[in-house]
Design an enzyme around this catalytic site. Structure first.
Site, short mmCIF file in Angstrom:
data_model
loop_
_atom_site.label_atom_id
_atom_site.label_comp_id
_atom_site.label_asym_id
_atom_site.label_seq_id
_atom_site.Cartn_x
_atom_site.Cartn_y
_atom_site.Cartn_z
N GLU A 1 15.36 3.24 6.20
CA GLU A 1 15.75 4.36 5.34
C GLU A 1 14.61 4.64 4.38
OE1 GLU A 1 17.67 1.35 4.99
OE2 GLU A 1 18.86 1.78 6.78
N GLN B 1 6.96 -4.45 6.29
CA GLN B 1 6.79 -5.88 6.51
C GLN B 1 8.15 -6.56 6.48
OE1 GLN B 1 4.31 -7.52 3.41
NE2 GLN B 1 5.40 -6.44 1.78
N TYR C 1 26.75 -13.08 17.08
CA TYR C 1 26.50 -11.66 16.99
C TYR C 1 27.15 -10.88 18.12
CZ TYR C 1 22.83 -12.83 20.36
OH TYR C 1 22.15 -13.29 21.45
N SER D 1 0.83 -1.22 0.00
CA SER D 1 0.00 0.00 0.00
C SER D 1 0.85 1.26 0.00
CB SER D 1 -0.93 0.00 1.22
OG SER D 1 -1.85 -1.06 1.15
N ARG E 1 2.97 1.75 -3.37
CA ARG E 1 2.14 2.37 -4.41
C ARG E 1 2.01 3.87 -4.25
NH1 ARG E 1 -2.14 -2.28 -5.97
NH2 ARG E 1 -0.87 -4.04 -5.29
#
Length: 204
Positions: free
Chosen positions: A137, A156, A168, A114, A117
């Site tokens: 960003e 998402q 890590y 959404s 677009r």
């Protein structure tokens, strides 16, 4: 590498240890789709601004170099407030959610369809084992300003399992543990000064 689906994502969230997925706040489980998790827009922004400088230097030995953060302005919005992103403008922000990725899972973060677009584009990869709010960003490629509401589901994430576990804690990462947006640390890349030295040796 395998894309995690809804059942696997829910299972990871119920686990403990370095294979567990942590997301806070997760306001509704309905945000977990078949292969994605909806993520919300955070409150803090680093917004690019025009300056009198001809360009942003990323080489610290460059006489025109100055801190990259000086090309950005900080601003904050509260939950439900609007943030306007103008055409051609870059804004650094984060997800509202704090995420702890499993040591064997990386994430791809994209804008939801959404918002794509509307001309808002994002595509960033988050390393396995990341801890923090996902760095975002934002860039407006449309001809019109776009209103973004803090807390709305703009992004998402797709999660992919990898056949190894990332250490890590031992890795040197520039943006690990961030809860607010940070400007680029490109100038901290050690190879830049070496490349400049090569260029200077080649110059007549």
């Amino acid at each position: 590498m395998a894309l995690l689906h809804k059942t696997e994502i829910r299972a990871r969230m119920a686990q403990k240890g370095d294979t567990a997925l942590f997301i806070d706040p997760l306001l509704e489980y309905s945000r977990i789709g078949e292969v994605t998790i909806d993520m919300r827009l955070g409150c803090d922004f680093y917004v690019s601004i025009l300056t009198r400088r001809p360009y942003i230097s990323t080489v610290k030995s460059d006489p025109s170099f100055r801190g990259i953060s000086s090309y950005f302005q900080t601003t904050r919005r509260e939950f439900g407030d609007s943030f306007i992103l103008y055409p051609g403008q870059l804004a650094l922000t984060t997800t509202l959610e704090y995420v702890g990725l499993p040591a064997d899972v990386h994430a791809d973060v994209l804008t939801r369809s959404s918002y794509t677009r509307l001309g808002i584009h994002l595509n960033t990869m988050i390393q396995p084992g990341y801890r923090g709010c996902f760095p975002i960003e934002l860039f407006n490629e449309s001809n019109n300003p776009v209103e973004l509401v803090v807390g709305s589901r703009v992004f998402q994430a797709r999660l992919f399992s990898v056949p190894f576990k990332s250490d890590y804690r031992a890795a040197s990462r520039k943006y690990l543990g961030n809860v607010r947006p940070m400007p680029s640390r490109a100038a901290d890349d050690p190879d830049l000064e070496r490349l400049v030295s090569i260029r200077e040796k080649r110059a007549p």
